[in-house]
Design an enzyme around this catalytic site. Sequence first.
Site, PDB file in Angstrom:
ATOM      1  N   THR A 130      28.081 -42.493   9.504  1.00  0.00           N
ATOM      2  CA  THR A 130      27.899 -41.170  10.114  1.00  0.00           C
ATOM      3  C   THR A 130      26.414 -41.069  11.003  1.00  0.00           C
ATOM      4  OG1 THR A 130      27.162 -39.005   9.431  1.00  0.00           O
ATOM      5  CG2 THR A 130      26.961 -40.700   7.763  1.00  0.00           C
ATOM      6  N   TYR A 154      23.330 -36.716   0.941  1.00  0.00           N
ATOM      7  CA  TYR A 154      24.547 -37.048   1.487  1.00  0.00           C
ATOM      8  C   TYR A 154      24.176 -38.464   2.505  1.00  0.00           C
ATOM      9  CZ  TYR A 154      28.135 -37.375   5.436  1.00  0.00           C
ATOM     10  OH  TYR A 154      29.094 -37.687   6.134  1.00  0.00           O
TER      11      TYR A 154
HETATM   12  P1  NAP Z   1      36.731 -33.688   5.140  1.00  0.00           P
HETATM   13  O1  NAP Z   1      37.551 -32.824   6.140  1.00  0.00           O
HETATM   14  O2  NAP Z   1      35.461 -33.001   4.273  1.00  0.00           O
HETATM   15  O3  NAP Z   1      37.614 -34.637   4.118  1.00  0.00           O
HETATM   16  C1  NAP Z   1      37.022 -35.392   3.026  1.00  0.00           C
HETATM   17  C2  NAP Z   1      38.228 -35.934   2.284  1.00  0.00           C
HETATM   18  O4  NAP Z   1      37.676 -36.502   1.237  1.00  0.00           O
HETATM   19  C3  NAP Z   1      39.311 -35.077   1.711  1.00  0.00           C
HETATM   20  O5  NAP Z   1      40.706 -35.428   2.101  1.00  0.00           O
HETATM   21  C4  NAP Z   1      38.839 -34.796   0.345  1.00  0.00           C
HETATM   22  O6  NAP Z   1      39.935 -34.285  -0.541  1.00  0.00           O
HETATM   23  C5  NAP Z   1      38.524 -36.287  -0.005  1.00  0.00           C
HETATM   24  N1  NAP Z   1      37.527 -36.440  -1.137  1.00  0.00           N
HETATM   25  C6  NAP Z   1      36.442 -35.898  -1.285  1.00  0.00           C
HETATM   26  N2  NAP Z   1      35.939 -36.249  -2.683  1.00  0.00           N
HETATM   27  C7  NAP Z   1      36.738 -37.383  -3.106  1.00  0.00           C
HETATM   28  C8  NAP Z   1      36.782 -38.321  -4.124  1.00  0.00           C
HETATM   29  N3  NAP Z   1      36.012 -38.101  -5.147  1.00  0.00           N
HETATM   30  N4  NAP Z   1      37.917 -38.831  -4.266  1.00  0.00           N
HETATM   31  C9  NAP Z   1      38.929 -39.048  -3.565  1.00  0.00           C
HETATM   32  N5  NAP Z   1      38.965 -38.228  -2.245  1.00  0.00           N
HETATM   33  C10 NAP Z   1      37.686 -37.121  -2.137  1.00  0.00           C
HETATM   34  O7  NAP Z   1      35.709 -34.839   6.089  1.00  0.00           O
HETATM   35  P2  NAP Z   1      36.089 -35.300   7.413  1.00  0.00           P
HETATM   36  O8  NAP Z   1      35.222 -34.234   8.392  1.00  0.00           O
HETATM   37  O9  NAP Z   1      37.486 -35.589   7.742  1.00  0.00           O
HETATM   38  O10 NAP Z   1      35.455 -36.653   7.412  1.00  0.00           O
HETATM   39  C11 NAP Z   1      36.256 -37.839   6.884  1.00  0.00           C
HETATM   40  C12 NAP Z   1      34.998 -38.668   6.604  1.00  0.00           C
HETATM   41  O11 NAP Z   1      34.054 -39.093   7.655  1.00  0.00           O
HETATM   42  C13 NAP Z   1      33.943 -38.485   5.387  1.00  0.00           C
HETATM   43  O12 NAP Z   1      33.582 -39.527   4.745  1.00  0.00           O
HETATM   44  C14 NAP Z   1      32.683 -37.964   6.114  1.00  0.00           C
HETATM   45  O13 NAP Z   1      31.645 -38.146   5.364  1.00  0.00           O
HETATM   46  C15 NAP Z   1      32.674 -38.804   7.422  1.00  0.00           C
HETATM   47  N6  NAP Z   1      32.041 -38.549   8.639  1.00  0.00           N
HETATM   48  C16 NAP Z   1      32.465 -37.063   9.269  1.00  0.00           C
HETATM   49  C17 NAP Z   1      32.080 -36.735  10.328  1.00  0.00           C
HETATM   50  C18 NAP Z   1      32.550 -35.460  10.897  1.00  0.00           C
HETATM   51  O14 NAP Z   1      31.965 -34.903  12.021  1.00  0.00           O
HETATM   52  N7  NAP Z   1      33.495 -34.905  10.521  1.00  0.00           N
HETATM   53  C19 NAP Z   1      31.162 -37.404  11.053  1.00  0.00           C
HETATM   54  C20 NAP Z   1      30.530 -38.700  10.406  1.00  0.00           C
HETATM   55  C21 NAP Z   1      31.130 -39.108   9.392  1.00  0.00           C
HETATM   56  P3  NAP Z   1      40.282 -32.701  -0.832  1.00  0.00           P
HETATM   57  O15 NAP Z   1      41.282 -32.481   0.452  1.00  0.00           O
HETATM   58  O16 NAP Z   1      41.078 -32.846  -2.004  1.00  0.00           O
HETATM   59  O17 NAP Z   1      38.714 -32.094  -0.799  1.00  0.00           O
HETATM   60  O1  G4F Z   2      28.436 -28.268  10.545  1.00  0.00           O
HETATM   61  P1  G4F Z   2      27.210 -28.822   9.725  1.00  0.00           P
HETATM   62  O2  G4F Z   2      27.469 -28.642   8.226  1.00  0.00           O
HETATM   63  O3  G4F Z   2      27.276 -30.448  10.011  1.00  0.00           O
HETATM   64  P2  G4F Z   2      26.324 -31.498   9.737  1.00  0.00           P
HETATM   65  O4  G4F Z   2      25.376 -31.260   8.599  1.00  0.00           O
HETATM   66  O5  G4F Z   2      25.916 -32.120  10.988  1.00  0.00           O
HETATM   67  O6  G4F Z   2      27.226 -32.714   9.018  1.00  0.00           O
HETATM   68  C1  G4F Z   2      28.506 -32.980   9.559  1.00  0.00           C
HETATM   69  O7  G4F Z   2      28.351 -34.184  10.551  1.00  0.00           O
HETATM   70  C2  G4F Z   2      27.863 -35.432   9.947  1.00  0.00           C
HETATM   71  C3  G4F Z   2      27.916 -36.343  11.328  1.00  0.00           C
HETATM   72  O8  G4F Z   2      26.480 -36.191  11.806  1.00  0.00           O
HETATM   73  C4  G4F Z   2      28.908 -35.618   8.948  1.00  0.00           C
HETATM   74  F1  G4F Z   2      28.515 -37.020   8.531  1.00  0.00           F
HETATM   75  C5  G4F Z   2      28.984 -34.828   7.869  1.00  0.00           C
HETATM   76  O9  G4F Z   2      29.912 -35.236   7.087  1.00  0.00           O
HETATM   77  C6  G4F Z   2      29.351 -33.463   8.457  1.00  0.00           C
HETATM   78  O10 G4F Z   2      30.766 -33.765   8.959  1.00  0.00           O
HETATM   79  O11 G4F Z   2      25.765 -28.448  10.182  1.00  0.00           O
HETATM   80  C7  G4F Z   2      25.566 -28.570  11.495  1.00  0.00           C
HETATM   81  C8  G4F Z   2      24.294 -28.092  11.983  1.00  0.00           C
HETATM   82  C9  G4F Z   2      23.352 -28.467  10.957  1.00  0.00           C
HETATM   83  O12 G4F Z   2      21.859 -28.739  11.479  1.00  0.00           O
HETATM   84  C10 G4F Z   2      22.811 -27.101  10.075  1.00  0.00           C
HETATM   85  O13 G4F Z   2      21.604 -26.962   9.472  1.00  0.00           O
HETATM   86  O14 G4F Z   2      24.225 -26.659  12.052  1.00  0.00           O
HETATM   87  C11 G4F Z   2      23.423 -26.117  11.098  1.00  0.00           C
HETATM   88  N1  G4F Z   2      23.807 -24.878  10.650  1.00  0.00           N
HETATM   89  C12 G4F Z   2      23.209 -23.509  10.936  1.00  0.00           C
HETATM   90  N2  G4F Z   2      23.835 -22.663  10.306  1.00  0.00           N
HETATM   91  C13 G4F Z   2      24.770 -24.645   9.590  1.00  0.00           C
HETATM   92  C14 G4F Z   2      24.669 -23.271   9.510  1.00  0.00           C
HETATM   93  N3  G4F Z   2      25.494 -25.333   9.052  1.00  0.00           N
HETATM   94  C15 G4F Z   2      26.369 -24.742   8.299  1.00  0.00           C
HETATM   95  N4  G4F Z   2      27.347 -25.705   7.498  1.00  0.00           N
HETATM   96  N5  G4F Z   2      26.399 -23.756   7.886  1.00  0.00           N
HETATM   97  C16 G4F Z   2      25.670 -22.727   8.519  1.00  0.00           C
HETATM   98  O15 G4F Z   2      25.770 -21.509   8.323  1.00  0.00           O
END
Ligand code: NAP
Ligand code: G4F
Length: 372
Positions: A130, A154
């Site tokens: 990430t 994280y």
């Molecule tokens: P997400 O929607 O939060 O999905 C997370 C998944 O992990 C869900 O299926 C969840 O299951 C499962 N999980 C959580 N804890 C677990 C455990 N202990 N054992 C087995 N499964 C578990 O995340 P996403 O946005 O799809 O992201 C996918 C991956 O990419 C994550 O590793 C995240 O950290 C990484 N990532 C995401 C972003 C982004 O912007 N989306 C960017 C960079 C990296 P449940 O459905 O049961 O909760």
């Molecule tokens: O949407 P966020 O919670 O995403 P964040 O923290 O960037 O993390 C996501 O992206 C990562 C990749 O860079 C992943 F690795 C991670 O698993 C996840 O998918 O917050 C984005 C920004 C932050 O700066 C936060 O402080 O939005 C700001 N924010 C402002 N108000 C908020 C809020 N974030 C959340 N979740 N909720 C608020 O009310």
Amino acid sequence: MKTALITGITGQDGSYLTEILLNKGYTVHGLIRRSSSFNTGRIDHLYNNPEILNKKLFLHYGDLTDTSNLNRLLEKTHPSEIYNLAAQSHVKVSFEIPEYTAEVDGVGTLRFLDAIRETEIKTKFYQASTSELYGKVQQIPQDEKTPFYPRSPYGVAKIYGYWIVVNYREAYNLFACNGILFNHESPRRGETFVTRKITRAAARILLGLQNNLSLGNLNAKRDWGYAPEYCEGMWRILQQDEPEDFVLATGETHTVREFVKETFSWLGIELEWDGKGKDEKGIVEKIDRELLEKRIDWSENIFNLKLNGKIKKGTTVVEVAPHYYRPTEVDLLIGNPKKAKDELGWEPKVRFKELVDLMIEADFKKVLQRGY
Ligand code: NAP
Ligand code: G4F
């Protein structure tokens, strides 16, 4: 025929990746967690299809904290590709459950790699790394060579995941790759991440189901892309001849405030901002009622919802709630996807405005159809 194993299959990315791999002719095995309520919503359209479930898609209970389960799963499924997407993925929540986050996001990755080593299964491994690794950024824009400086439990857990992938690749010659993905969003994004929280709230506010939207840091800047395109990128990373790490990003950055503004603007509501820091407010400046009416397909509305009559010029719709602030924040992320473009032929097509528009449109529709 290729077989893939996806952890985190019930998450945003897991659901899109499953569709992509099934379309490419893969057999897909997914790891799901036992839950006290339904957690398969994002894959129900596949799960409920008798042509797919238990023919091309197989689900297995498991958890990244359970080593013996992972070993058994590998021996049972023999995947040619593994996508490790499971994680406690919420940055703010990781400050409250740091140890669990480390167990799943850090040590969980090690458990998997070690299971591959132990079972000697010939496979390719993708790790969901990430842009949070860059944290307090040491270089703008960030690329594969930018030094890391994580700013949350994280980010720190994911940095262990990143390096253990590199180490197992070098020490044991495993085909293991990191995808360093910048934020990617979609209508399937979890509702507590900021983009989805905003689009869902805007739809609900306009339909009188919610009074206003409380947010934390409006100044944070993110490089937001469209999740399905990033999942295609994951697959391309594993199709290389040599295992390498790649950044996937758009190369564009926007503040949370801009995301809010663009969302309301799609609905015909122009906002102005008043005050600073925790006193800042988003106030309705102008309403284009014609555009707003045009956006709504009332035929979807079986709950007889009506436009919020209280919204007029001067109404506060966005407020700051300091409890959403993080103890340490990532202020700015902007990625450089050049390596992915040159070597994978991967390029994001959906840009910021289109992303916001497709998310607010989907949430508006959902609220009209569900009534909440
Ligand atoms: P997400 O929607 O939060 O999905 C997370 C998944 O992990 C869900 O299926 C969840 O299951 C499962 N999980 C959580 N804890 C677990 C455990 N202990 N054992 C087995 N499964 C578990 O995340 P996403 O946005 O799809 O992201 C996918 C991956 O990419 C994550 O590793 C995240 O950290 C990484 N990532 C995401 C972003 C982004 O912007 N989306 C960017 C960079 C990296 P449940 O459905 O049961 O909760
Ligand atoms: O949407 P966020 O919670 O995403 P964040 O923290 O960037 O993390 C996501 O992206 C990562 C990749 O860079 C992943 F690795 C991670 O698993 C996840 O998918 O917050 C984005 C920004 C932050 O700066 C936060 O402080 O939005 C700001 N924010 C402002 N108000 C908020 C809020 N974030 C959340 N979740 N909720 C608020 O009310």
